[in-house]
Design a protein around this motif. Sequence first.
Motif, PDB file in Angstrom:
ATOM      1  N   SER A 244      23.654 -15.831 -63.390  1.00  0.00           N
ATOM      2  CA  SER A 244      23.631 -16.484 -62.310  1.00  0.00           C
ATOM      3  C   SER A 244      23.513 -15.884 -60.790  1.00  0.00           C
ATOM      4  O   SER A 244      23.968 -13.835 -61.287  1.00  0.00           O
ATOM      5  CB  SER A 244      25.607 -16.681 -62.137  1.00  0.00           C
ATOM      6  OG  SER A 244      25.823 -17.039 -60.288  1.00  0.00           O
ATOM      7  N   ALA A 245      23.051 -15.788 -60.045  1.00  0.00           N
ATOM      8  CA  ALA A 245      21.902 -15.468 -59.034  1.00  0.00           C
ATOM      9  C   ALA A 245      23.450 -14.840 -57.375  1.00  0.00           C
ATOM     10  O   ALA A 245      23.194 -13.891 -56.656  1.00  0.00           O
ATOM     11  CB  ALA A 245      21.216 -15.613 -57.947  1.00  0.00           C
ATOM     12  N   ASN A 246      24.514 -15.448 -57.937  1.00  0.00           N
ATOM     13  CA  ASN A 246      25.675 -15.574 -56.872  1.00  0.00           C
ATOM     14  C   ASN A 246      26.489 -14.731 -57.717  1.00  0.00           C
ATOM     15  O   ASN A 246      28.003 -14.396 -57.142  1.00  0.00           O
ATOM     16  CB  ASN A 246      26.419 -16.876 -56.907  1.00  0.00           C
ATOM     17  CG  ASN A 246      25.480 -17.560 -55.676  1.00  0.00           C
ATOM     18  OD1 ASN A 246      25.127 -17.297 -55.161  1.00  0.00           O
ATOM     19  ND2 ASN A 246      25.221 -18.882 -55.810  1.00  0.00           N
ATOM     20  N   ARG A 247      26.475 -13.899 -58.845  1.00  0.00           N
ATOM     21  CA  ARG A 247      27.268 -12.845 -58.866  1.00  0.00           C
ATOM     22  C   ARG A 247      27.117 -11.208 -59.441  1.00  0.00           C
ATOM     23  O   ARG A 247      27.291 -10.641 -58.882  1.00  0.00           O
ATOM     24  CB  ARG A 247      28.355 -13.722 -60.802  1.00  0.00           C
ATOM     25  CG  ARG A 247      28.251 -15.259 -61.054  1.00  0.00           C
ATOM     26  CD  ARG A 247      30.094 -15.205 -59.930  1.00  0.00           C
ATOM     27  NE  ARG A 247      30.087 -16.063 -60.157  1.00  0.00           N
ATOM     28  CZ  ARG A 247      30.131 -17.088 -59.455  1.00  0.00           C
ATOM     29  NH1 ARG A 247      29.476 -16.869 -58.550  1.00  0.00           N
ATOM     30  NH2 ARG A 247      30.340 -18.123 -59.666  1.00  0.00           N
ATOM     31  N   TRP A 248      25.738 -11.344 -60.054  1.00  0.00           N
ATOM     32  CA  TRP A 248      25.752  -9.788 -60.655  1.00  0.00           C
ATOM     33  C   TRP A 248      25.114  -8.926 -59.258  1.00  0.00           C
ATOM     34  O   TRP A 248      25.364  -8.300 -59.030  1.00  0.00           O
ATOM     35  CB  TRP A 248      23.918  -9.778 -61.868  1.00  0.00           C
ATOM     36  CG  TRP A 248      23.025 -10.650 -61.109  1.00  0.00           C
ATOM     37  CD1 TRP A 248      22.684 -11.959 -61.291  1.00  0.00           C
ATOM     38  CD2 TRP A 248      21.938 -10.084 -60.123  1.00  0.00           C
ATOM     39  NE1 TRP A 248      21.293 -11.562 -61.367  1.00  0.00           N
ATOM     40  CE2 TRP A 248      20.658 -11.122 -60.197  1.00  0.00           C
ATOM     41  CE3 TRP A 248      21.861  -8.916 -59.736  1.00  0.00           C
ATOM     42  CZ2 TRP A 248      19.629 -10.786 -60.188  1.00  0.00           C
ATOM     43  CZ3 TRP A 248      20.406  -8.800 -58.807  1.00  0.00           C
ATOM     44  CH2 TRP A 248      19.483  -9.878 -59.063  1.00  0.00           C
ATOM     45  N   PRO A 249      24.883  -9.837 -58.434  1.00  0.00           N
ATOM     46  CA  PRO A 249      24.468  -8.772 -57.305  1.00  0.00           C
ATOM     47  C   PRO A 249      25.058  -8.441 -56.086  1.00  0.00           C
ATOM     48  O   PRO A 249      24.730  -7.525 -55.550  1.00  0.00           O
ATOM     49  CB  PRO A 249      23.199 -10.118 -56.458  1.00  0.00           C
ATOM     50  CG  PRO A 249      23.107 -11.060 -57.279  1.00  0.00           C
ATOM     51  CD  PRO A 249      23.838 -11.162 -57.948  1.00  0.00           C
ATOM     52  N   VAL A 250      26.363  -8.871 -56.582  1.00  0.00           N
ATOM     53  CA  VAL A 250      27.482  -7.886 -55.867  1.00  0.00           C
ATOM     54  C   VAL A 250      27.580  -6.499 -56.576  1.00  0.00           C
ATOM     55  O   VAL A 250      28.067  -6.542 -55.457  1.00  0.00           O
ATOM     56  CB  VAL A 250      29.071  -8.508 -56.809  1.00  0.00           C
ATOM     57  CG1 VAL A 250      29.919  -7.655 -56.217  1.00  0.00           C
ATOM     58  CG2 VAL A 250      29.398 -10.039 -56.249  1.00  0.00           C
ATOM     59  N   PHE A 251      27.990  -5.973 -57.512  1.00  0.00           N
ATOM     60  CA  PHE A 251      27.195  -4.684 -57.695  1.00  0.00           C
ATOM     61  C   PHE A 251      25.943  -4.177 -56.725  1.00  0.00           C
ATOM     62  O   PHE A 251      27.018  -2.832 -55.884  1.00  0.00           O
ATOM     63  CB  PHE A 251      27.133  -4.184 -59.485  1.00  0.00           C
ATOM     64  CG  PHE A 251      27.955  -5.424 -60.166  1.00  0.00           C
ATOM     65  CD1 PHE A 251      29.648  -4.430 -60.430  1.00  0.00           C
ATOM     66  CD2 PHE A 251      28.183  -6.182 -60.678  1.00  0.00           C
ATOM     67  CE1 PHE A 251      29.924  -4.831 -61.380  1.00  0.00           C
ATOM     68  CE2 PHE A 251      29.223  -6.877 -61.599  1.00  0.00           C
ATOM     69  CZ  PHE A 251      30.078  -5.995 -61.885  1.00  0.00           C
ATOM     70  N   LEU A 252      25.531  -4.972 -56.689  1.00  0.00           N
ATOM     71  CA  LEU A 252      23.922  -3.794 -55.776  1.00  0.00           C
ATOM     72  C   LEU A 252      24.663  -3.929 -54.138  1.00  0.00           C
ATOM     73  O   LEU A 252      24.234  -3.050 -53.345  1.00  0.00           O
ATOM     74  CB  LEU A 252      23.097  -5.040 -55.987  1.00  0.00           C
ATOM     75  CG  LEU A 252      21.438  -4.245 -57.050  1.00  0.00           C
ATOM     76  CD1 LEU A 252      23.105  -4.718 -58.764  1.00  0.00           C
ATOM     77  CD2 LEU A 252      20.581  -5.444 -57.328  1.00  0.00           C
ATOM     78  N   LEU A 253      25.323  -5.486 -53.663  1.00  0.00           N
ATOM     79  CA  LEU A 253      26.014  -4.881 -52.541  1.00  0.00           C
ATOM     80  C   LEU A 253      26.720  -4.431 -51.815  1.00  0.00           C
ATOM     81  O   LEU A 253      26.860  -2.850 -50.959  1.00  0.00           O
ATOM     82  CB  LEU A 253      26.587  -5.998 -52.211  1.00  0.00           C
ATOM     83  CG  LEU A 253      24.877  -7.322 -51.798  1.00  0.00           C
ATOM     84  CD1 LEU A 253      26.371  -8.639 -51.608  1.00  0.00           C
ATOM     85  CD2 LEU A 253      24.628  -7.142 -50.775  1.00  0.00           C
ATOM     86  N   GLN A 254      27.955  -3.332 -53.252  1.00  0.00           N
ATOM     87  CA  GLN A 254      28.545  -2.861 -53.302  1.00  0.00           C
ATOM     88  C   GLN A 254      28.445  -1.660 -52.832  1.00  0.00           C
ATOM     89  O   GLN A 254      28.684  -0.007 -52.836  1.00  0.00           O
ATOM     90  CB  GLN A 254      29.578  -2.291 -54.257  1.00  0.00           C
ATOM     91  CG  GLN A 254      30.858  -4.390 -54.147  1.00  0.00           C
ATOM     92  CD  GLN A 254      31.692  -4.463 -55.072  1.00  0.00           C
ATOM     93  OE1 GLN A 254      31.796  -3.314 -56.058  1.00  0.00           O
ATOM     94  NE2 GLN A 254      32.144  -5.181 -54.896  1.00  0.00           N
ATOM     95  N   SER A 255      26.826  -1.269 -53.411  1.00  0.00           N
ATOM     96  CA  SER A 255      26.671  -0.186 -53.290  1.00  0.00           C
ATOM     97  C   SER A 255      26.231   1.239 -51.845  1.00  0.00           C
ATOM     98  O   SER A 255      26.326   2.600 -51.518  1.00  0.00           O
ATOM     99  CB  SER A 255      24.829   0.433 -53.846  1.00  0.00           C
ATOM    100  OG  SER A 255      24.272  -0.379 -53.414  1.00  0.00           O
ATOM    101  N   GLY A 256      26.496  -0.113 -51.024  1.00  0.00           N
ATOM    102  CA  GLY A 256      26.547   0.483 -49.895  1.00  0.00           C
ATOM    103  C   GLY A 256      25.022   0.803 -48.914  1.00  0.00           C
ATOM    104  O   GLY A 256      24.768   1.370 -47.662  1.00  0.00           O
ATOM    105  N   ASN A 299      28.191 -20.810 -65.211  1.00  0.00           N
ATOM    106  CA  ASN A 299      29.140 -20.737 -64.918  1.00  0.00           C
ATOM    107  C   ASN A 299      30.802 -21.963 -64.969  1.00  0.00           C
ATOM    108  O   ASN A 299      31.482 -20.706 -64.610  1.00  0.00           O
ATOM    109  CB  ASN A 299      29.486 -20.517 -62.643  1.00  0.00           C
ATOM    110  CG  ASN A 299      28.606 -19.197 -61.937  1.00  0.00           C
ATOM    111  OD1 ASN A 299      28.294 -18.367 -62.593  1.00  0.00           O
ATOM    112  ND2 ASN A 299      27.828 -19.309 -61.188  1.00  0.00           N
ATOM    113  N   ASP A 300      30.188 -22.609 -65.202  1.00  0.00           N
ATOM    114  CA  ASP A 300      31.061 -23.512 -65.746  1.00  0.00           C
ATOM    115  C   ASP A 300      31.291 -23.244 -67.033  1.00  0.00           C
ATOM    116  O   ASP A 300      32.846 -23.343 -67.337  1.00  0.00           O
ATOM    117  CB  ASP A 300      30.545 -26.013 -65.776  1.00  0.00           C
ATOM    118  CG  ASP A 300      30.341 -25.373 -64.280  1.00  0.00           C
ATOM    119  OD1 ASP A 300      30.686 -25.774 -63.261  1.00  0.00           O
ATOM    120  OD2 ASP A 300      29.380 -27.249 -64.103  1.00  0.00           O
TER     121      ASP A 300
END
Length: 471
Positions: A244-256, A299-300
């Motif tokens: 999901s493109a609405n899940r894994w990018p979270v990790f990248l965003l959290q890199s700051g 996601n379902d």
Amino acid sequence: MAVSGKTSQRLFRARLERMIDQLKSEIQSGALAPGDFLPSESALAEQFGLSNKSVRQGLDQLVAEGLIRKIPRVGNQVTEAVKEHHTTITLGINSSLERDMAMSALLESFMRRYPSVRVQTITIPGNSRQFVKEYTESAHLDAFIMNHQFYQEMEESGLLPTLEPLSPAEGAYRLLVEGFTADGVLYGQPLLFSPIVLCYNKDHFRDAGLPEPDSGWTWRECAEQGRKLTRERERFGFVFFEMSANRWPVFLLQSGTSFCLNRSGVCDIEGTPMLEAIRQCDRIIHDPELFPRLLTESNDDIGRLFVTGKVSMMMTSYMSLNELKHTGIRYDISPLPYVREPRTLTVAMAASIRKSSVNKQAARLLVDYLISEEAQMLIRRQTLSIPALKSAAEAAVQDEWNRPRGFDLFRDILPSMRFHRELNLTNAGFGQLWDILKAYWSHMIDEAALCSQIRERVSDRVRRGGAKPGR
């Protein structure tokens, strides 16, 4: 006593609706017959305590409903055969909107309020680039509801000028309004949104004697607790849908950090917090004591694993929580664990109008209704999604749905919410990056190849301007 801006707006809206309802009643009852002219705009302004501009806004609504026609330099005339006249508009929607925002109930409510306007829906593609192609080829689409990635694709394709400029709704969350605004013009009226959050089974934590998640959790702590929740051949501690493109990018965003070009004009993530964030995701999804390596299609599927007790924690959105609202499972939500910075991804939906629509006035009537207090409260009462209107999102409601106790969590984490574009890639670059990350997270390529391919395939997809240093 001075009247506050919010109170003044409500008073204006009440007066405007009273004028519209009274004129509509007189037309439909025959008191104003076909061919009759309405009182002048100045007379209506004096009668209802409105400005001439506000009166014209109300009359535009009656025009959109087909009840009157405007004759330049003459006046506003009641149309013939009012009861038989209907305007039909076509609305493009995502297949999940029935679940996410009670779409059928919203449209039924709209058509009861505006009986001369009919709305037919068509499903738009889930792929943003395919959507943009079909959008440009569909002359019959009057309005549509899109997510922020669709909006970004339209912006990068130079198609925003084909959309009707909109007025920001008073009381909508600023983050959302800014997210669908370009060069000071709003092209998508925000309707609902969600941060990505951690959802957990309260009974699993209680039975294991573990403290429930909190905002201080790192991914390391999440993994440690998740392993303690795992039961062989029974359940796993944590899961999310990796595709999901609405899940894994979270990790990248959290890199700051974001993807940017060095002085040589190359996107190099070697030795950066971005690379560490990518490693963190890899460690989680390849931890056999934490994460199930299952074939899931959506996601379902993840939601069903959670409902059946097969997993104790999942990364999810408020929209996906709607899958739990009819269940009896005891669950709650907390902020996501983090890598370097406690950030999360924002999923948002907005309504847009085709500038070339022949039913533009009726389409605007629908979009205005969807952001109205009435419609936003309907979303609040009938779903677990978060309306874009602050007053509706934060309203107390009593219903039979299985809502998490921490539903108001989103209010506290608003400062941590980011859109995909914070990564500083074009939509095409985002697709290139995903192809590379899939290979890396599948252990088809090593870290050296990962960095090399990003340098070669992503460098020319970095958005120019606003990049943050990766080192």
